[in-house]
Write a protein that holds these residues in place. Structure first.
Motif, short mmCIF file in Angstrom:
data_model
loop_
_atom_site.label_atom_id
_atom_site.label_comp_id
_atom_site.label_asym_id
_atom_site.label_seq_id
_atom_site.Cartn_x
_atom_site.Cartn_y
_atom_site.Cartn_z
N ARG A 122 0.81 -1.18 -0.15
CA ARG A 122 0.02 0.00 -0.06
C ARG A 122 1.00 1.36 -0.03
O ARG A 122 0.57 2.17 -0.74
CB ARG A 122 -0.87 -0.03 1.17
CG ARG A 122 -1.81 1.26 1.39
CD ARG A 122 -2.65 1.08 2.56
NE ARG A 122 -3.09 2.49 2.93
CZ ARG A 122 -3.71 3.28 2.38
NH1 ARG A 122 -4.88 2.64 1.35
NH2 ARG A 122 -4.25 4.49 2.57
N ASP B 11 1.08 4.69 -2.44
CA ASP B 11 0.45 5.56 -1.97
C ASP B 11 0.90 7.00 -2.38
O ASP B 11 2.04 7.53 -1.87
CB ASP B 11 0.69 5.55 -0.24
CG ASP B 11 -0.41 6.46 0.53
OD1 ASP B 11 -0.74 7.39 -0.15
OD2 ASP B 11 -0.66 6.29 1.52
N ASP B 12 0.33 7.59 -3.14
CA ASP B 12 0.65 8.93 -3.72
C ASP B 12 1.13 10.00 -2.83
O ASP B 12 2.03 10.79 -2.60
CB ASP B 12 -0.11 9.61 -4.79
CG ASP B 12 -0.28 8.61 -5.95
OD1 ASP B 12 0.53 7.75 -6.40
OD2 ASP B 12 -1.32 8.54 -6.65
N GLU B 13 0.32 10.10 -1.49
CA GLU B 13 0.12 10.91 -0.59
C GLU B 13 1.69 10.88 0.11
O GLU B 13 2.41 11.53 0.56
CB GLU B 13 -1.07 10.70 0.48
CG GLU B 13 -2.26 11.25 -0.09
CD GLU B 13 -2.46 12.87 -0.24
OE1 GLU B 13 -1.74 13.32 0.35
OE2 GLU B 13 -3.19 13.10 -1.25
N ARG C 83 3.83 18.89 4.80
CA ARG C 83 3.49 17.49 5.63
C ARG C 83 4.74 16.87 5.36
O ARG C 83 5.05 15.85 4.72
CB ARG C 83 2.26 16.93 5.00
CG ARG C 83 1.92 15.63 5.73
CD ARG C 83 0.66 14.90 5.24
NE ARG C 83 -0.37 15.60 5.39
CZ ARG C 83 -1.35 15.79 4.32
NH1 ARG C 83 -1.18 15.17 3.41
NH2 ARG C 83 -2.53 16.19 4.37
N PHE D 110 2.95 12.84 8.38
CA PHE D 110 2.11 11.99 7.71
C PHE D 110 1.83 10.74 8.59
O PHE D 110 0.66 9.89 8.89
CB PHE D 110 2.92 11.49 6.56
CG PHE D 110 1.83 10.75 5.63
CD1 PHE D 110 1.09 11.25 4.64
CD2 PHE D 110 2.18 9.28 5.57
CE1 PHE D 110 0.17 10.50 3.82
CE2 PHE D 110 1.42 8.53 4.67
CZ PHE D 110 0.42 9.13 3.75
N GLU E 214 -0.76 11.35 11.47
CA GLU E 214 -1.84 11.44 11.11
C GLU E 214 -2.42 10.18 10.97
O GLU E 214 -3.72 9.87 11.36
CB GLU E 214 -1.98 12.37 9.93
CG GLU E 214 -1.80 13.80 9.94
CD GLU E 214 -1.95 14.73 8.65
OE1 GLU E 214 -2.16 13.99 7.52
OE2 GLU E 214 -1.86 15.84 8.82
N GLU E 215 -1.82 9.20 10.25
CA GLU E 215 -2.25 7.91 10.24
C GLU E 215 -2.75 7.25 11.55
O GLU E 215 -3.63 6.45 11.69
CB GLU E 215 -1.11 7.07 9.28
CG GLU E 215 -1.08 7.34 7.79
CD GLU E 215 -2.27 7.03 7.13
OE1 GLU E 215 -3.10 6.15 7.56
OE2 GLU E 215 -2.98 7.55 6.11
N PHE F 132 -5.01 4.20 12.02
CA PHE F 132 -4.56 3.08 11.28
C PHE F 132 -3.02 2.89 11.86
O PHE F 132 -2.12 3.10 11.21
CB PHE F 132 -4.34 3.07 9.76
CG PHE F 132 -5.74 3.12 9.02
CD1 PHE F 132 -6.28 2.11 8.72
CD2 PHE F 132 -6.43 4.37 8.88
CE1 PHE F 132 -7.68 2.01 8.28
CE2 PHE F 132 -7.77 4.47 8.28
CZ PHE F 132 -8.45 3.17 8.06
N TYR G 94 -0.52 0.54 9.59
CA TYR G 94 0.02 1.23 8.35
C TYR G 94 1.00 2.34 8.93
O TYR G 94 2.19 2.57 8.23
CB TYR G 94 -1.17 1.90 7.65
CG TYR G 94 -0.64 2.55 6.45
CD1 TYR G 94 -0.04 2.00 5.46
CD2 TYR G 94 -0.95 3.95 5.89
CE1 TYR G 94 0.37 2.40 4.24
CE2 TYR G 94 -0.59 4.31 4.92
CZ TYR G 94 0.09 3.55 3.79
OH TYR G 94 0.62 4.19 2.80
N LYS H 132 -6.77 15.04 3.73
CA LYS H 132 -5.76 14.62 2.89
C LYS H 132 -6.27 15.13 1.39
O LYS H 132 -5.29 15.39 0.59
CB LYS H 132 -5.67 13.09 2.78
CG LYS H 132 -4.71 12.59 3.67
CD LYS H 132 -4.64 10.96 3.33
CE LYS H 132 -3.47 10.32 4.32
NZ LYS H 132 -3.51 8.93 4.16
N ARG I 151 -11.17 3.04 1.80
CA ARG I 151 -10.44 2.34 2.91
C ARG I 151 -11.42 1.93 4.22
O ARG I 151 -11.09 1.18 4.76
CB ARG I 151 -9.27 3.37 3.18
CG ARG I 151 -8.14 2.99 4.07
CD ARG I 151 -7.32 4.10 4.37
NE ARG I 151 -6.08 3.37 5.02
CZ ARG I 151 -5.28 4.38 5.42
NH1 ARG I 151 -5.40 5.87 5.36
NH2 ARG I 151 -4.04 4.11 5.95
#
Lengths: 304, 436
Positions: A76, A80-82, A258, A263, A266-267, A273, A276, B400, B433
């Motif tokens: 993933r 993941d572009d982000e 960011r 990042f 935030e996840e 998550f 991840y 996002k 998701r």
């Protein structure tokens, strides 16, 4: 009073190895135990736990049952572009801050190494930012950059919203990053400069070398081990930066600042998550170690 | 032998240390039979008057209820959700939790909050309109709908105006009964734009909730659910408000571009200096104007502009109970007292927001013309549950996708078509998701 004297095994002889662990080894471990237990419990344990989590679909919830997902989080992450956008921002940030911080600190260290009036005061002033917590630095610079009340716009006669502008936000926080990390780099370089033998400069002088030549052929080579150490540490600190940027922009505007750690945060905390987020942390750690390993290897090879 | 004993002792100590932090879920102390029940109440009140009102109500409760003692714990809106994620995971969350309805959705579906549906006292239930209860009704994570908080303060969007500039523009002054249409609003802003003064300022550091709530004036919902699957939609209704604000910035040039990247309260110093005339904002901002405006500065509160309807999305402040609380019944009794009509009026005045309680809304202080309370309270009738509140994954979409895209669009870096495409395509990937 009795004293126990432990005799060291003669060189070349393993001593009591044949009978298993020596008494000295046992005692050494026992003495180290009080220090080792907290390290294992609070540092190594969570680290291993985090690595384990990276291969699960763990979420910070009460209802979700965690299962092992193998490399799913990694797959993933690759798509993941982000994440890649954040990684790019992190790379620009950490390389820019590390390089510019080093150049500025080297200049300042050279200056502070000269016989100046009030050199002591200047040296103290140069390390002031070091004494400030990142949150305070962030708040202070937020005021400097404030579009209406900020001193920067007052000085420049502009009307710019530095931290909210898509093109200027990243350069603006890079400036703060340089200012924040400069003192420690300066102090380390200054210590390195003071360790350069005076005789080398005297010899250079006698050979007719000018100041630039002396700097290039004496100072820099002599400083190389210090430079390698401090730039490596700076790079690690910078790529792991969180607090300063969180206070300044929270990753905005539009994700332009960011950093990877924001990042991952935030996840883990906003979207919960945990699996991840752990994979993000693990991936970043591997990248940092790889870059650092390569850099150190090259530098050491050149030093030899 | 001595080593073995030392290791055993170390292991016991380690275990004891590891166990020491656990247990006692809910954060409230478990009490001995003859000791009072102790509850922790996490409050996010931050305005001076509001903190005072919160503490006063807690004190009154503690005096009247010696067997249920509440400890006031000060929290902050800035980091409450991080704090709660950690506390919920560690089993140390406070018993009574102050938060807002967008945050409740996630915590409810994660199983951290107690479903209050069957426990709410009739008096409290009936004093708050159903529209407000809808803002706290969510899926509890197992497919069932439950009520996961008591809504008590709501915010609507109004326009705070510089009276001198408003009068000078000689435009019709909107009232609660006859607000401006968006066209009239744009015209008024254009008329007020002259001599270095802008008509309006749109502080859009966090644009998503504001845009989504205002878009309801044209029926823009941004989300649609079909066959149990929620997707993002950006059609003509969703584009309307966005386009109008963009026009004010770049076509009419009646909006101050410097305010665009600012937080809601940041443009206030420029507002007092007369740099712009109109500031669309939540009703709570009136408090800061009252406290900070220089002497002689005259201002008025105007209702928000209307499109095909006057509807605005409602978000509520809430009180919830942690699922792990050891004293949920006592916690609910405290909430019922804390949010009775008289107390809600105090809290609303303290925070300069709108009470959900019908009794509190009828309080004369809520309808006085002073400081725009009449306009603010009248706007409450147009509040409907914001559609995004029910979307699982909204938070990630907001951070996002929506925030960057809206900021880029409002900064004139992308077109509205590009913005719409990204909001939908990137947004649906995010929502996917949460729907596995």
């Amino acid at each position: 009073m009795t004293a126990t004297v432990t005799r060291a095994a003669p060189p070349g002889r393993p001593g009591t190895r044949s009978r298993g662990i020596s008494r000295q080894t046992r005692e050494t471990w026992l003495l180290m135990l009080p220090a080792l237990v907290p390290v294992l419990l609070f540092s190594v344990g969570p680290l291993l736990y985090g690595i384990g989590l990276a291969f699960t679909d763990a979420r910070n919830t009460r209802v979700h049952e965690t299962s092992f997902v193998g490399l799913e989080n990694f797959t993933r992450l690759l798509g993941d572009d982000e994440f890649w956008a954040s990684f790019k921002i992190g790379a620009i940030w950490s390389v820019s801050v590390t390089v510019l911080q080093f150049l500025a600190a080297l200049g300042l260290a050279l200056l502070l190494n000269e016989r100046l009036r009030f050199r002591g005061v200047a040296r103290v002033l140069a390390v002031v930012p070091w004494a400030m917590p990142p949150v305070v630095i962030g708040l202070m610079w937020k005021l400097v950059y404030h579009p209406d009340a900020g001193i920067l716009n007052d000085l420049l006669g502009t009307d710019v919203n530095w931290l909210a502008d898509f093109s200027l936000a990243l350069p603006a926080i890079i400036v703060v990053g340089i200012w924040t990390g400069m003192p420690q780099t300066t102090v380390v370089l200054l210590a390195g400069l003071q360790g350069v033998p005076k005789e080398l400069y005297e010899a250079g002088h006698m050979d007719g070398a000018g100041s630039w030549r002396r700097f290039w052929n004496i100072t820099l080579p002599q400083l190389r081990p210090v430079i390698v150490a401090i730039t490596s540490l700076d790079f690690v600190w910078n790529i792991n930066q969180f607090g300063l940027v969180y206070v300044l922009t929270q990753g905005g505007p539009g994700g332009q600042t960011r950093l990877p750690m924001l990042f991952a945060y935030e996840e883990a905390f906003r979207y919960r998550f945990a699996g991840y987020a752990s994979m993000l942390g693990l991936a970043m750690a591997i990248v940092v170690l790889a870059v650092l390993g390569l850099y150190l290897w090259r530098q050491m090879r050149e030093t030899r | 032998m001595r080593i073995r004993s030392a290791l055993a002792a170390a292991a016991v100590l380690t275990l004891a240390a590891a166990c020491g932090g656990g247990g006692g879920g809910g954060g409230g102390s478990s009490s001995a039979p003859d000791e009072p029940v102790k509850l922790n109440f996490l409050s996010l009140a931050w305005q001076k008057e509001s903190v005072a009102a919160n503490k006063q109500i807690v004190e009154e409760w503690n005096k009247a209820n010696p067997n249920i003692q509440v400890t006031y714990v000060q929290g902050s809106w800035d980091n409450v959700n991080d704090q709660l994620v950690t506390q919920f995971a560690g089993g140390t969350a406070p018993d009574v939790i102050h938060n807002d309805s967008p945050a409740l959705s996630g915590f409810a579906s994660d199983g951290y909050l107690l479903d209050l549906s069957a426990k709410l006292p009739a008096e409290l239930k009936n004093d708050i309109p159903q529209a407000a209860w809808d803002t706290v009704t969510f899926d509890g994570g197992q497919g069932e709908q439950g009520i996961y908080g008591v809504p008590f303060l709501q915010e609507s969007q109004v326009i705070i105006a510089n009276k001198k500039l408003l009068d000078a523009a000689k435009v019709r002054v909107p009232t609660a009964d006859k607000p401006w249409t968006w066209d009239e609003f744009s015209e008024a802003a254009k008329k007020m734009t002259k001599d270095g003064t802008y008509g309006v300022a749109w502080p859009m550091k966090s644009p998503v909730n504001k845009i989504l709530n205002l878009s309801l004036t044209y029926g823009g919902t941004f989300f649609q659910t079909a066959g149990g699957k929620t997707t993002v939609k950006v059609g003509p209704e969703e584009r309307e408000v966005l386009q109008r604000i963009h026009d004010q910035l770049y076509k009419d040039k009646s909006a101050d571009p410097a305010a665009l990247g600012q937080g809601t309260a940041d443009p206030l110093p420029a507002f007092y200096q007369g740099k712009f005339a109109l500031l669309p904002a939540g009703v709570y901002l009136r408090q800061q104007v009252v406290e900070q405006a220089p002497e002689g500065f005259e201002w008025v509160t105007l209702p928000g502009p209307v499109g095909t309807s006057a509807q605005q999305g409602a978000v509520s402040q809430t009180l919830s109970i942690a699922q792990d609380s050891e004293h949920p019944d006592e916690a609910l009794k405290f909430i019922a007292f804390f949010l009775n009509g008289a107390n809600q009026a105090k809290l609303a005045k303290g925070d300069w927001l709108l009470p959900t309680s019908r009794t509190a809304a009828a309080d004369p202080s809520m309808t006085t013309g002073e400081n725009g309370w009449d306009v603010a309270t009248a706007s409450a009738k147009n509040l409907v549950v914001a559609p995004f509140l029910k979307v699982n994954g909204f938070d990630e979409w907001e951070t996002k996708v929506a925030a960057p895209v809206l900021q880029e669009y409002l900064a004139n870096k992308i077109t509205i078509d590009e913005a719409a495409t990204r909001l939908v395509e990137d947004g649906n990937k995010v929502l996917e998701r949460y729907q596995r």
